[in-house]
Design an enzyme around this catalytic site. Structure first.
Site, PDB file in Angstrom:
ATOM      1  N   ASP A 156      84.974  34.941  56.509  1.00 49.68           N
ATOM      2  CA  ASP A 156      85.941  36.224  56.157  1.00 49.68           C
ATOM      3  C   ASP A 156      85.702  37.618  56.207  1.00 49.68           C
ATOM      4  O   ASP A 156      86.690  38.404  56.394  1.00 49.68           O
ATOM      5  CB  ASP A 156      86.484  35.761  54.743  1.00 49.68           C
ATOM      6  CG  ASP A 156      85.454  35.397  53.765  1.00 49.68           C
ATOM      7  OD1 ASP A 156      85.617  34.313  53.229  1.00 49.68           O
ATOM      8  OD2 ASP A 156      84.446  36.254  53.391  1.00 49.68           O
ATOM      9  N   HIS A 181      82.327  34.635  52.463  1.00 50.03           N
ATOM     10  CA  HIS A 181      81.855  33.706  53.533  1.00 50.03           C
ATOM     11  C   HIS A 181      81.801  34.255  54.976  1.00 50.03           C
ATOM     12  O   HIS A 181      82.370  35.157  55.141  1.00 50.03           O
ATOM     13  CB  HIS A 181      83.220  32.605  53.871  1.00 50.03           C
ATOM     14  CG  HIS A 181      83.687  31.904  52.519  1.00 50.03           C
ATOM     15  ND1 HIS A 181      84.505  32.287  51.616  1.00 50.03           N
ATOM     16  CD2 HIS A 181      83.381  30.532  52.125  1.00 50.03           C
ATOM     17  CE1 HIS A 181      84.728  31.526  51.053  1.00 50.03           C
ATOM     18  NE2 HIS A 181      83.963  30.405  51.021  1.00 50.03           N
TER      19      HIS A 181
HETATM   20  C1  XLS Z   1      87.352  26.777  46.628  1.00 47.06           C
HETATM   21  C2  XLS Z   1      85.873  27.486  46.247  1.00 47.06           C
HETATM   22  C3  XLS Z   1      85.638  28.532  47.052  1.00 47.06           C
HETATM   23  C4  XLS Z   1      84.056  28.667  47.059  1.00 47.06           C
HETATM   24  C5  XLS Z   1      83.217  29.390  48.047  1.00 47.06           C
HETATM   25  O1  XLS Z   1      88.073  26.398  45.706  1.00 47.06           O
HETATM   26  O2  XLS Z   1      86.210  27.949  45.012  1.00 47.06           O
HETATM   27  O3  XLS Z   1      86.188  29.672  47.045  1.00 47.06           O
HETATM   28  O4  XLS Z   1      83.776  29.558  45.782  1.00 47.06           O
HETATM   29  O5  XLS Z   1      83.370  28.570  49.255  1.00 47.06           O
END
Ligand code: XLS
Ligand code: NI
Ligand code: NI
Length: 436
Positions: free
Chosen positions: A103, A100
């Site tokens: 992050d 993301h």
């Molecule tokens: C949350 C999601 C997230 C997505 C990416 O539950 O799994 O991690 O994969 O935003």
């Protein structure tokens, strides 16, 4: 400088090895159904859990020891973390990572500052990719952590927040393009609701569709050719997420002219939360040409939330691989872990154990599934089960050359219907166990 000085490159040592820091089943060059395992699996380390996870939970603060991290939210710390991440991914032998925006780089006080921070870190990521050959499977935008998204991002009731989210995805797309990302993921963070008394569901869904179309248009404009992926999840953080399951996501895409632009990123734990098996979700997406990629983290069947555990269950990975092999792999998608170590597993070496085990579990699942497919036991059984539709009246039903009236005539003229045959579920379950 090394951040994992005691650990050298993880090697494949075979099933007899007792070395916890070696692969027992994942041999990247081994061929399974004409593909090297490395290319079939396209294993992906996720940046958020693996390098930003702290081990905090609603009852306590972080526990994880990450000696390289100064705990600050500075850009310098973020750039240093890139080196940590790439050393880890390289030693593990994973070909991909996923992130993301927030992050990899800290959010600033303004959008302009956040974008600047992201540019600095993206430069470091690009250099690390070039140095190591590790590639970006997908990028995405975090539109759920910042309080501004309390009512959602694309489905917020606040038009300014919608605009902010759009600007954020615009930037995330540019960075994903710059880093050669092969996909872009939409997981609807807070796109959902807690109570319909305060929610205009129709308007929110229309806005979400508009938002995704804008993303598709902008991708085209800047020349991003990656695959868009929609990630189903039924609940958490909202009580009802709009991207509930594969069926809901595909219905949304179809209703809004997004089929062909968007495929699905299916996550095991999300399937469980929706009351489906992972195999169901994968197969549902596959038969509609919409199985794009997977998040392989599993949950705990006794808990009702997204525990994001590393997959270790061979029965599960076998089921996943039966579907994935049926479509010849996931490319340009892959197997992203989206998993975190438990807060009690606080040492850096636990990150290696977790990933090695998960890669082995999937490699083993791939080999077992390939063996099942080679013998053709399931395929032959299923094919035979539906043989009444291969010719005669069944073939006509499939062709669409009969209707209620002709079918009534057919039945009235018959003395007896063809006899039903056993579904043999237990026999098949036993048979599958012989391959494990
Ligand atoms: C949350 C999601 C997230 C997505 C990416 O539950 O799994 O991690 O994969 O935003
Ligand atoms: Ni996910
Ligand atoms: Ni999840």
């Amino acid at each position: 400088m090394s951040f994992f000085p005691e650990i050298s490159k993880i090697q494949y040592e075979g099933p007899k090895s007792k070395n916890p820091l070696a692969f027992k089943h994942y041999n990247p060059d081994e061929i399974v159904e004409n593909q090297r395992l490395k290319e079939l699996m396209r294993f992906t380390v996720c940046y958020w859990h693996t390098f930003r996870g702290t081990g905090s939970d609603p009852f306590g603060s972080g526990t994880l020891q990450r000696p390289w991290d100064d705990g600050s939210n500075s850009v310098e710390n973020a750039v240093k973390r890139v080196d940590v991440a790439f050393e880890f991914i390289e030693k593990l032998g994973c070909p991909f990572y996923a992130f993301h925006d927030r992050d990899v780089a800290p959010e600033g006080d303004t959008l302009a500052q956040s974008n600047k921070n992201l540019d600095v870190v993206a430069k470091a990521l690009k250099a690390a990719q070039q140095r190591t050959g590790i590639k970006l499977l997908w990028g995405t935008a975090n539109m759920f952590s910042n309080p501004r998204f309390m009512h959602g991002a694309a489905t917020t009731c606040n038009a300014d927040v919608f605009a902010f989210a759009a600007a954020q995805v615009k930037k995330a797309l540019e960075v994903t393009l710059e880093l050669g990302g092969e996909n872009y993921v939409f997981w609807g963070g807070r796109e959902g609701y807690h109570n319909l008394f305060n929610t205009d569901m129709k308007r929110e869904l229309d806005h979400l569709a508009k938002f995704m179309h804008m993303a598709v248009d902008y991708a085209k404009k800047i020349g991003f050719k990656g695959q868009f992926l929609f990630e189903p999840k039924p609940k958490e953080p909202t009580k009802h997420q709009y991207d509930f399951d594969a069926a809901a996501c595909l219905n949304f895409c179809r209703a809004n002219g997004l089929m062909g632009h968007v495929k699905l990123n299916i996550e095991t734990n999300h399937a469980t939360l929706a009351g489906h098996t992972m195999m169901h979700e994968l197969e549902y997406a596959r038969i509609q040409g919409a199985l794009g990629s997977i998040d392989a983290n599993t949950g705990d069947l006794m808990l009702g939330w997204d525990t994001d555990q590393f997959p270790t269950d061979i029965y599960l990975t076998t089921q996943c691989m039966l579907v994935i092999l049926e479509q010849g792999g996931l490319t340009p998608g892959g197997v992203n872990f989206d998993a975190k170590v438990r807060r009690e597993s606080f040492e850096p070496v636990d990150l290696f154990h977790a990933h090695i085990g998960a890669m082995d579990a999937f490699a083993r699942g791939a080999k077992i599934a390939a063996a099942i497919r080679k013998d053709g036991v399931l395929k032959d059984f299923v094919k035979n089960r539906y043989r009444s539709f291969d010719s005669g009246i069944g073939a006509e039903i499939e062709k669409g050359t009969v209707n209620f009236e002709t079918l009534e005539k057919y039945v009235l003229a018959k003395h007896e219907l063809a006899a039903n045959e056993s579904g043999r579920q237990e026999y098949l379950e036993n048979l599958i166990n012989q391959y494990l």
